[in-house]
Scaffold this active site. Structure first.
Site, PDB file in Angstrom:
ATOM      1  N   TYR A 265       8.355  -3.422  10.314  1.00 47.84           N
ATOM      2  CA  TYR A 265       8.986  -2.173   9.901  1.00 47.84           C
ATOM      3  C   TYR A 265       7.910  -1.078   9.952  1.00 47.84           C
ATOM      4  O   TYR A 265       7.610  -0.396   8.981  1.00 47.84           O
ATOM      5  CB  TYR A 265       9.624  -2.288   8.514  1.00 47.84           C
ATOM      6  CG  TYR A 265      10.819  -1.368   8.365  1.00 47.84           C
ATOM      7  CD1 TYR A 265      11.959  -1.563   9.140  1.00 47.84           C
ATOM      8  CD2 TYR A 265      10.795  -0.294   7.490  1.00 47.84           C
ATOM      9  CE1 TYR A 265      13.051  -0.717   9.037  1.00 47.84           C
ATOM     10  CE2 TYR A 265      11.880   0.560   7.375  1.00 47.84           C
ATOM     11  CZ  TYR A 265      13.000   0.348   8.154  1.00 47.84           C
ATOM     12  OH  TYR A 265      14.080   1.199   8.048  1.00 47.84           O
TER      13      TYR A 265
ATOM     14  N   GLY B 268       1.260   4.600   9.141  1.00 52.02           N
ATOM     15  CA  GLY B 268       0.095   3.910   8.571  1.00 52.02           C
ATOM     16  C   GLY B 268      -0.320   2.737   9.441  1.00 52.02           C
ATOM     17  O   GLY B 268      -1.502   2.577   9.777  1.00 52.02           O
ATOM     18  N   HIS B 269       0.660   1.904   9.819  1.00 49.10           N
ATOM     19  CA  HIS B 269       0.356   0.784  10.726  1.00 49.10           C
ATOM     20  C   HIS B 269      -0.182   1.312  12.056  1.00 49.10           C
ATOM     21  O   HIS B 269      -1.129   0.766  12.622  1.00 49.10           O
ATOM     22  CB  HIS B 269       1.616  -0.019  11.025  1.00 49.10           C
ATOM     23  CG  HIS B 269       2.271  -0.659   9.843  1.00 49.10           C
ATOM     24  ND1 HIS B 269       3.496  -0.260   9.373  1.00 49.10           N
ATOM     25  CD2 HIS B 269       1.878  -1.676   9.040  1.00 49.10           C
ATOM     26  CE1 HIS B 269       3.849  -1.015   8.347  1.00 49.10           C
ATOM     27  NE2 HIS B 269       2.879  -1.880   8.104  1.00 49.10           N
TER      28      HIS B 269
ATOM     29  N   LYS C 243      -4.558   1.581   1.668  1.00 44.48           N
ATOM     30  CA  LYS C 243      -3.367   1.653   0.814  1.00 44.48           C
ATOM     31  C   LYS C 243      -3.260   0.391  -0.054  1.00 44.48           C
ATOM     32  O   LYS C 243      -2.866   0.460  -1.212  1.00 44.48           O
ATOM     33  CB  LYS C 243      -2.187   1.851   1.740  1.00 44.48           C
ATOM     34  CG  LYS C 243      -0.883   1.381   1.383  1.00 44.48           C
ATOM     35  CD  LYS C 243      -0.054   2.061   0.410  1.00 44.48           C
ATOM     36  CE  LYS C 243       1.331   1.469   0.356  1.00 44.48           C
ATOM     37  NZ  LYS C 243       1.373   0.027   0.424  1.00 44.48           N
ATOM     38  N   ASP C 244      -3.606  -0.759   0.517  1.00 41.47           N
ATOM     39  CA  ASP C 244      -3.606  -2.021  -0.239  1.00 41.47           C
ATOM     40  C   ASP C 244      -5.065  -2.375  -0.526  1.00 41.47           C
ATOM     41  O   ASP C 244      -5.636  -3.280   0.080  1.00 41.47           O
ATOM     42  CB  ASP C 244      -2.888  -3.096   0.564  1.00 41.47           C
ATOM     43  CG  ASP C 244      -1.455  -2.694   0.856  1.00 41.47           C
ATOM     44  OD1 ASP C 244      -0.630  -2.756  -0.060  1.00 41.47           O
ATOM     45  OD2 ASP C 244      -1.170  -2.266   1.989  1.00 41.47           O
TER      46      ASP C 244
ATOM     47  N   GLN D 223      -6.093  -5.852  -1.733  1.00 40.00           N
ATOM     48  CA  GLN D 223      -5.925  -6.822  -0.642  1.00 40.00           C
ATOM     49  C   GLN D 223      -7.171  -6.861   0.239  1.00 40.00           C
ATOM     50  O   GLN D 223      -7.598  -7.935   0.682  1.00 40.00           O
ATOM     51  CB  GLN D 223      -4.702  -6.430   0.191  1.00 40.00           C
ATOM     52  CG  GLN D 223      -4.525  -7.199   1.471  1.00 40.00           C
ATOM     53  CD  GLN D 223      -3.177  -6.915   2.105  1.00 40.00           C
ATOM     54  OE1 GLN D 223      -2.176  -7.479   1.709  1.00 40.00           O
ATOM     55  NE2 GLN D 223      -3.134  -6.035   3.089  1.00 40.00           N
TER      56      GLN D 223
ATOM     57  N   VAL E  35      -2.478   6.597   5.121  1.00 46.09           N
ATOM     58  CA  VAL E  35      -1.697   7.663   5.762  1.00 46.09           C
ATOM     59  C   VAL E  35      -0.562   8.040   4.813  1.00 46.09           C
ATOM     60  O   VAL E  35       0.131   7.165   4.280  1.00 46.09           O
ATOM     61  CB  VAL E  35      -1.145   7.192   7.122  1.00 46.09           C
ATOM     62  CG1 VAL E  35      -0.243   8.254   7.741  1.00 46.09           C
ATOM     63  CG2 VAL E  35      -2.297   6.843   8.066  1.00 46.09           C
TER      64      VAL E  35
ATOM     65  N   SER F 165       4.909   3.570   3.349  1.00 46.09           N
ATOM     66  CA  SER F 165       5.097   2.157   3.045  1.00 46.09           C
ATOM     67  C   SER F 165       6.443   1.723   3.589  1.00 46.09           C
ATOM     68  O   SER F 165       7.415   2.493   3.530  1.00 46.09           O
ATOM     69  CB  SER F 165       5.058   1.940   1.523  1.00 46.09           C
ATOM     70  OG  SER F 165       5.586   0.664   1.198  1.00 46.09           O
TER      71      SER F 165
ATOM     72  N   ARG G 173       8.313  -0.203   2.202  1.00 47.07           N
ATOM     73  CA  ARG G 173       9.214  -0.304   1.042  1.00 47.07           C
ATOM     74  C   ARG G 173       9.745   1.056   0.590  1.00 47.07           C
ATOM     75  O   ARG G 173      10.638   1.085  -0.253  1.00 47.07           O
ATOM     76  CB  ARG G 173       8.497  -1.010  -0.112  1.00 47.07           C
ATOM     77  CG  ARG G 173       8.325  -2.514   0.141  1.00 47.07           C
ATOM     78  CD  ARG G 173       7.769  -3.241  -1.070  1.00 47.07           C
ATOM     79  NE  ARG G 173       7.878  -4.677  -0.947  1.00 47.07           N
ATOM     80  CZ  ARG G 173       6.852  -5.510  -0.696  1.00 47.07           C
ATOM     81  NH1 ARG G 173       5.633  -5.021  -0.534  1.00 47.07           N
ATOM     82  NH2 ARG G 173       7.046  -6.808  -0.608  1.00 47.07           N
TER      83      ARG G 173
END
Ligand code: AMP
Length: 295
Positions: free
Chosen positions: A38, A42-43, A155-156, A159, A182, A191, A193
């Site tokens: 999705y 950012g990705h 962002k994570d 992680q 981003v 995100s 989500r």
């Protein structure tokens, strides 16, 4: 761009392409971007960074069941393989790895990786099995892709600390590259989500960014008592009626341990629920007068 759905297929393709790029430094020649799909900007920023650094770029899309707890959104996690393929291709991905759960995991799963310390607080406290799921799938993916530079989003933030610890402790041959968050124009971190948010929740969600920014500005202005900054961020989020605060923390940016005193090396992290969406965000504190991650 080639889409591959088996481990053997990806390895064979990578062997061939590595041979074609003979003579290139073996670690940096493959840039790898693991995702759950999705895809959003950012990705894509991670894919662009990999494309700029590396002659071969691999991205993966795998909604990893191991990192979802009971009652979380595994079944409803958004997917759009056609749209993702277009985004990956336009961002310069050469090989898109899209394995099934059966391809990734034996049944039952006997071997998992858990990382003590950095996994225990914040997201680890809210989602007790989450980081073992993340560490296990990232260890597997890095073994499947082989020596690489792997790109992760700040962002994570927690992680990244978990992945860096796992890679160091297990001597995995991968260089972990962290890239900035981003954001939307109003500061909301992109995100997958965010699609869960109603209009009202979407309008409220930038409160996370505003809280972080106020916290970072307060530290940049000289505040050194971390509790003051925590309470400031918590109050800003709690004042938003749609938000349900999970945590607001000031931690050391390497160990992720909570700090009594804060300063330019601190990291601010927040999490809150907006309806069925649980959103995270974080920000560093730059030594100059403005916090990073600004819009
Ligand atoms: P996900 O698909 O949510 O598992 O994310 C895959 C990768 O993209 C992870 O390294 C995330 O940290 C990164 N990522 C997600 N959202 C953003 C964002 N807004 N900015 C930069 N990187 C992100």
């Amino acid at each position: 761009m080639l889409r591959v759905d088996t481990v053997a297929g990806l390895r064979a393709e990578l062997d061939r392409r590595r041979a074609d790029h003979g003579g290139v430094d073996p670690v940096s020649q493959v840039g790898f971007v693991p995702t759950m799909g999705y895809l959003h900007d950012g990705h894509e920023s991670l894919m662009h960074a990999a494309r700029a650094d590396c002659p071969i770029v691999v991205a993966s899309i795998f909604v990893n069941p191991l990192q979802f707890g009971a009652g979380e959104d595994l079944e409803s996690y958004p997917t759009d393989l056609a749209g993702d393929s277009l985004r990956a291709e336009r961002s310069g991905v050469d090989l898109l790895f899209v394995p099934s759960a059966d391809e990734m995991y034996p049944v039952p799963v006997s071997t998992t990786v858990s990382v003590a310390g950095v996994s225990s607080r914040m997201e680890g406290a809210a989602r007790p099995t989450h980081f073992a799921g993340v560490a296990t799938v990232v260890a597997k993916l890095l073994n499947i892709v082989g020596p690489c530079r792997a790109y992760f989003g700040e962002k994570d933030f927690q992680q990244i600390a978990v992945v860096r610890t796992m890679v160091a402790d297990l001597s995995v041959r991968a260089e972990i590259v962290a890239r900035p968050t981003v954001r939307e124009a109003d500061g909301l971190a992109r995100s997958s989500r965010n699609v869960y948010l109603s209009d009202r929740e979407r309008a409220a969600a930038p409160v996370l960014y505003r809280a972080l920014r106020q916290g970072a500005l307060r530290i940049a202005a000289g505040e050194t008592d971390a509790e003051v900054v925590r309470m400031l961020m918590a109050r800003i989020i709690e004042d938003e009626p749609v938000a349900r605060l999970d945590y607001a923390e000031v931690v050391d940016s390497t160990t992720l341990e909570p700090l009594p005193r804060c300063g330019p090396g601190s990291r601010l992290l927040v999490a809150a629920r907006f309806g069925r969406a649980r959103l995270l965000d974080n920000m560093g504190v730059s030594p100059a007068s403005s916090p990073d991650g600004g819009v």
